[in-house]
Write an enzyme that holds these catalytic residues in place. Structure first.
Site, PDB file in Angstrom:
ATOM      1  N   GLY A 100      22.886  58.632   7.629  1.00 56.30           N
ATOM      2  CA  GLY A 100      24.307  58.359   7.796  1.00 56.30           C
ATOM      3  C   GLY A 100      25.051  58.323   6.466  1.00 56.30           C
ATOM      4  O   GLY A 100      24.446  58.407   5.386  1.00 56.30           O
ATOM      5  N   ASP A 101      26.391  58.279   6.547  1.00 58.61           N
ATOM      6  CA  ASP A 101      27.264  58.176   5.374  1.00 58.61           C
ATOM      7  C   ASP A 101      27.108  59.348   4.416  1.00 58.61           C
ATOM      8  O   ASP A 101      27.313  59.206   3.204  1.00 58.61           O
ATOM      9  CB  ASP A 101      27.010  56.850   4.616  1.00 58.61           C
ATOM     10  N   LYS A 160      30.453  63.041   6.279  1.00 63.35           N
ATOM     11  CA  LYS A 160      30.860  63.856   7.434  1.00 63.35           C
ATOM     12  C   LYS A 160      32.375  63.890   7.606  1.00 63.35           C
ATOM     13  O   LYS A 160      32.962  64.935   7.853  1.00 63.35           O
ATOM     14  CB  LYS A 160      30.200  63.315   8.724  1.00 63.35           C
ATOM     15  N   ASN A 197      30.409  51.879  14.996  1.00 65.17           N
ATOM     16  CA  ASN A 197      29.400  51.702  13.939  1.00 65.17           C
ATOM     17  C   ASN A 197      29.633  52.740  12.844  1.00 65.17           C
ATOM     18  O   ASN A 197      29.208  52.563  11.707  1.00 65.17           O
ATOM     19  CB  ASN A 197      27.965  51.808  14.491  1.00 65.17           C
ATOM     20  N   ALA A 198      30.299  53.832  13.197  1.00 65.60           N
ATOM     21  CA  ALA A 198      30.621  54.871  12.219  1.00 65.60           C
ATOM     22  C   ALA A 198      31.770  54.418  11.319  1.00 65.60           C
ATOM     23  O   ALA A 198      32.630  53.646  11.731  1.00 65.60           O
ATOM     24  CB  ALA A 198      31.021  56.156  12.951  1.00 65.60           C
ATOM     25  N   GLY A 199      31.754  54.916  10.107  1.00 65.98           N
ATOM     26  CA  GLY A 199      32.885  54.741   9.191  1.00 65.98           C
ATOM     27  C   GLY A 199      33.000  56.041   8.433  1.00 65.98           C
ATOM     28  O   GLY A 199      32.161  56.344   7.597  1.00 65.98           O
ATOM     29  N   HIS A 200      33.975  56.863   8.801  1.00 66.87           N
ATOM     30  CA  HIS A 200      34.115  58.197   8.205  1.00 66.87           C
ATOM     31  C   HIS A 200      35.321  58.197   7.277  1.00 66.87           C
ATOM     32  O   HIS A 200      36.450  57.995   7.715  1.00 66.87           O
ATOM     33  CB  HIS A 200      34.255  59.251   9.313  1.00 66.87           C
ATOM     34  N   THR A 212      25.267  47.199  12.760  1.00 68.70           N
ATOM     35  CA  THR A 212      26.642  47.003  12.288  1.00 68.70           C
ATOM     36  C   THR A 212      27.315  45.863  13.060  1.00 68.70           C
ATOM     37  O   THR A 212      28.458  45.522  12.779  1.00 68.70           O
ATOM     38  CB  THR A 212      27.460  48.292  12.468  1.00 68.70           C
ATOM     39  N   GLN A 242      26.640  58.810  12.409  1.00 68.64           N
ATOM     40  CA  GLN A 242      25.328  58.393  11.892  1.00 68.64           C
ATOM     41  C   GLN A 242      24.614  59.621  11.284  1.00 68.64           C
ATOM     42  O   GLN A 242      25.280  60.540  10.835  1.00 68.64           O
ATOM     43  CB  GLN A 242      24.475  57.727  12.972  1.00 68.64           C
TER      44      GLN A 242
HETATM   45  P1  GDP Z   1      30.436  59.553   6.626  1.00 72.16           P
HETATM   46  O1  GDP Z   1      30.129  58.334   7.422  1.00 72.16           O
HETATM   47  O2  GDP Z   1      29.338  60.580   6.707  1.00 72.16           O
HETATM   48  O3  GDP Z   1      31.770  60.164   6.942  1.00 72.16           O
HETATM   49  O4  GDP Z   1      30.472  59.092   5.099  1.00 72.16           O
HETATM   50  P2  GDP Z   1      31.189  57.758   4.536  1.00 72.16           P
HETATM   51  O5  GDP Z   1      32.644  57.949   4.567  1.00 72.16           O
HETATM   52  O6  GDP Z   1      30.634  56.541   5.180  1.00 72.16           O
HETATM   53  O7  GDP Z   1      30.610  57.735   3.060  1.00 72.16           O
HETATM   54  C1  GDP Z   1      30.818  58.785   2.165  1.00 72.16           C
HETATM   55  C2  GDP Z   1      31.527  58.217   0.942  1.00 72.16           C
HETATM   56  O8  GDP Z   1      31.436  59.138  -0.120  1.00 72.16           O
HETATM   57  C3  GDP Z   1      33.016  57.995   1.158  1.00 72.16           C
HETATM   58  O9  GDP Z   1      33.429  56.921   0.381  1.00 72.16           O
HETATM   59  C4  GDP Z   1      33.624  59.301   0.638  1.00 72.16           C
HETATM   60  O10 GDP Z   1      34.965  59.132   0.189  1.00 72.16           O
HETATM   61  C5  GDP Z   1      32.724  59.594  -0.520  1.00 72.16           C
HETATM   62  N1  GDP Z   1      32.524  61.024  -0.838  1.00 72.16           N
HETATM   63  C6  GDP Z   1      32.447  62.075  -0.002  1.00 72.16           C
HETATM   64  N2  GDP Z   1      32.134  63.207  -0.693  1.00 72.16           N
HETATM   65  C7  GDP Z   1      32.017  62.840  -1.982  1.00 72.16           C
HETATM   66  C8  GDP Z   1      31.680  63.530  -3.184  1.00 72.16           C
HETATM   67  O11 GDP Z   1      31.397  64.733  -3.201  1.00 72.16           O
HETATM   68  N3  GDP Z   1      31.654  62.808  -4.336  1.00 72.16           N
HETATM   69  C9  GDP Z   1      31.920  61.471  -4.376  1.00 72.16           C
HETATM   70  N4  GDP Z   1      31.862  60.843  -5.542  1.00 72.16           N
HETATM   71  N5  GDP Z   1      32.242  60.786  -3.264  1.00 72.16           N
HETATM   72  C10 GDP Z   1      32.273  61.450  -2.084  1.00 72.16           C
HETATM   73  P1  IMO Z   2      28.288  56.914   9.877  1.00 65.99           P
HETATM   74  O1  IMO Z   2      28.796  57.694  11.057  1.00 65.99           O
HETATM   75  C1  IMO Z   2      25.058  54.520   8.174  1.00 65.99           C
HETATM   76  C2  IMO Z   2      22.812  51.971  10.944  1.00 65.99           C
HETATM   77  C3  IMO Z   2      22.975  50.467  10.804  1.00 65.99           C
HETATM   78  C4  IMO Z   2      21.624  49.998  11.276  1.00 65.99           C
HETATM   79  C5  IMO Z   2      21.307  50.974  12.414  1.00 65.99           C
HETATM   80  C6  IMO Z   2      21.648  50.446  13.811  1.00 65.99           C
HETATM   81  O2  IMO Z   2      29.350  56.253   9.093  1.00 65.99           O
HETATM   82  O3  IMO Z   2      27.350  57.742   9.058  1.00 65.99           O
HETATM   83  P2  IMO Z   2      23.914  50.062  15.121  1.00 65.99           P
HETATM   84  O4  IMO Z   2      25.105  49.213  14.810  1.00 65.99           O
HETATM   85  O5  IMO Z   2      24.226  51.519  15.307  1.00 65.99           O
HETATM   86  O6  IMO Z   2      23.102  49.521  16.265  1.00 65.99           O
HETATM   87  O7  IMO Z   2      22.970  49.937  13.825  1.00 65.99           O
HETATM   88  O8  IMO Z   2      22.057  52.132  12.146  1.00 65.99           O
HETATM   89  N1  IMO Z   2      24.082  52.712  11.112  1.00 65.99           N
HETATM   90  C7  IMO Z   2      24.638  53.464  10.159  1.00 65.99           C
HETATM   91  N2  IMO Z   2      24.270  53.664   8.871  1.00 65.99           N
HETATM   92  N3  IMO Z   2      26.124  55.167   8.688  1.00 65.99           N
HETATM   93  C8  IMO Z   2      26.478  54.993   9.979  1.00 65.99           C
HETATM   94  O9  IMO Z   2      27.462  55.698  10.563  1.00 65.99           O
HETATM   95  C9  IMO Z   2      25.750  54.076  10.772  1.00 65.99           C
HETATM   96  N4  IMO Z   2      25.853  53.651  12.041  1.00 65.99           N
HETATM   97  C10 IMO Z   2      24.814  52.820  12.250  1.00 65.99           C
HETATM   98  O10 IMO Z   2      23.218  50.105   9.457  1.00 65.99           O
HETATM   99  O11 IMO Z   2      20.661  50.196  10.270  1.00 65.99           O
HETATM  100 MG    MG Z   3      29.974  56.256   7.149  1.00 70.89          MG
END
Ligand code: GDP
Ligand code: IMO
Ligand code: MG
Length: 423
Positions: free
Chosen positions: A12-13, A16, A38-41, A129, A221
């Site tokens: 995850g993270d 996306k 649970n997602a944070g995009h 989460t 995720q």
């Molecule tokens: P997601 O859940 O897959 O959408 O990813 P998240 O938003 O949770 O986490 C990605 C983090 O990395 C966010 O804070 C984005 O702003 C940051 N991010 C994305 N692409 C890049 C990159 O190429 N470089 C840096 N430094 N940060 C990035």
């Molecule tokens: P995005 O979409 C990273 C992890 C939680 C925990 C496990 C189960 O932003 O990539 P849950 O609340 O789903 O039952 O938690 O999954 N988890 C994530 N880790 N990015 C996420 O979403 C996640 N969504 C759930 O930290 O380990």
């Molecule tokens: Mg995220």
């Protein structure tokens, strides 16, 4: 017409949200197919930052339709807060957002159950989460769930039965609960939901396809959190792999086109569970620092480590990835050397295959490569990539056997290098 799918290949993270936003101008429709708040995009553009949890990441471009699919679980209160804040920022949400009748509702008691089950697990807790994801999907599978379509038909009765069942469970777990306040807010949010376009999304999605519309499916995720293939039981409760797009939107498998697999130039994980390449030293702390590796939703520290090609080969296989997207290349700017895990030593025996148990007896086998030591954030075209970075990319492509077509060099929408027309 086929749908393209974009999903995370790690824990995850991966970034996306950013890439969905960047790709949206090439599509007519963006659809989330699983997961919930649970997602944070995260998306960044014009010096503003947005974090989306339930609403797809295609809402900031030019009027594309955004769909919350049947595979998603929705908390109406969090949805209302997110929707209101977006409309406050000028997004014309009501005209572009559609929600599946078959998406399941997260109730206040689901969140309490999530917390109670975590407490019960003690040291073996998942580190969820806390958004009620597991209990909501459990109710779906055990045929006790409430769906969004239910809000139009005899809802009070259905809600009362589900709530009482949860209260009995909480009581049996020794949890004293008072849900009056949360319930009032939740019921208010259910009313709020009614003003949105609540649809039979499987028909709408297939109609769009037959009309030649281009659809991008947005995963939440990552594949290593998939309930079947991830590091079970330290996973989420949905199928995060590509097959989840079929079940979560009503798209037939032969309608899947491109599969974009996203990964970071290194690797992170939040919550408990095994992570073979995790770094417990200052290198891990340095990656966390430079990469701002803190949860977009929970603010929790993300665990950091080197890239793991054993796990990536596995998730590329599971998803049928056709194009790779590498994120956060800039975060490794300041390292003299970078490491790539290309095999595991499992109880002394080297393997390139992902084993059943990654918790015990695993030692990553690393290849060390020269770092690139150049500020990547201002790079605008691939010919500006330093030689060492090109070597890194070539090595990954050779070992993963899939082309890397997009490279991200910073969080902003503009800090994206598309190699597809550039090679
Ligand atoms: P997601 O859940 O897959 O959408 O990813 P998240 O938003 O949770 O986490 C990605 C983090 O990395 C966010 O804070 C984005 O702003 C940051 N991010 C994305 N692409 C890049 C990159 O190429 N470089 C840096 N430094 N940060 C990035
Ligand atoms: P995005 O979409 C990273 C992890 C939680 C925990 C496990 C189960 O932003 O990539 P849950 O609340 O789903 O039952 O938690 O999954 N988890 C994530 N880790 N990015 C996420 O979403 C996640 N969504 C759930 O930290 O380990
Ligand atoms: Mg995220």
């Amino acid at each position: 017409m086929k749908v393209d799918v974009l999903l995370g290949l790690q824990w995850g993270d991966e970034g996306k949200g950013k890439v969905v936003d960047v790709l949206t101008p090439h599509y007519d429709v963006v659809a989330r197919f699983q997961g919930g708040p649970n997602a944070g995009h995260t998306l960044e553009f014009e010096e503003k930052k947005y974090v989306l949890r339930s609403i797809p990441s295609g809402i900031f471009q030019h009027g594309q339709i955004n769909i919350i699919g049947n595979g998603v679980v929705l908390d109406p209160v969090l949805f209302m807060d997110e929707a209101e804040s977006l409309m406050h920022s000028g997004v014309d949400l009501k005209h572009v957002l559609k929600i599946s009748k078959k998406a399941h509702l997260i109730m206040p008691t689901h969140r309490l159950l999530d917390a109670a089950y975590e407490k019960l697990k003690g040291d073996a807790k998942i580190g969820t989460t806390g958004k009620g994801i597991g209990p909501t999907y459990t109710d779906k599978v055990s045929r006790n769930g409430l769906r969004i379509g239910d809000i139009f038909c005899n809802f009070d009765e259905k809600y009362r039965i589900a709530k009482n069942r949860h209260l009995n469970l909480l009581n049996a777990l020794g949890e004293a609960v008072d849900i009056a306040e949360a319930e009032a807010k939740w019921l208010g949010a259910i009313e709020y939901l009614k003003q949105y376009d609540i649809i039979d999304s499987e028909f709408v999605v297939n109609k769009y396809l037959s009309e030649g519309k281009k659809i991008l499916c947005e995963g939440a995720q990552g594949s290593m959190l998939d309930v079947d293939f991830g590091s079970y039981p330290f996973v989420t409760s949905s199928n995060t792999v590509c097959a989840g797009a079929c079940a979560g939107l009503g798209v037939a498998p032969n309608k899947i086109g491109e599969v974009y697999g996203i990964f970071k130039a290194y690797c992170t994980r939040v919550g408990s569970g095994p992570f073979p390449t995790e770094l417990h030293d200052e290198t891990g702390a340095k990656i966390r620092d430079i990469g701002h590796e803190y949860g977009a939703v929970t603010g929790r520290e993300r665990r950091c480590g080197w890239i793991d090609l054993v796990a990536l080969r596995y998730t590329i296989m599971l998803n049928g990835v056709t194009q790779l997207i590498m994120m956060k290349s800039d975060v490794l700017d300041g390292f003299e050397t970078v490491k790539v895990c290309n095999a595991y030593r499992v109880n002394g025996v080297e393997t390139r295959d992902f084993p059943y148990d990654i918790e015990h007896g695993i030692e990553p086998v690393y290849t060390e490569m020269e770092g690139w030591n150049v500020d990547m954030t201002s790079i605008t075209s691939p010919d500006q990539f330093p030689r060492q970075f090109k070597d890194y990319i070539s090595y990954l492509e050779k070992e993963l056997n899939v082309p890397i077509t997009i490279i991200s060099v910073g969080p902003d929408r503009k800090q994206t290098i598309d190699l597809r027309n550039n090679r």
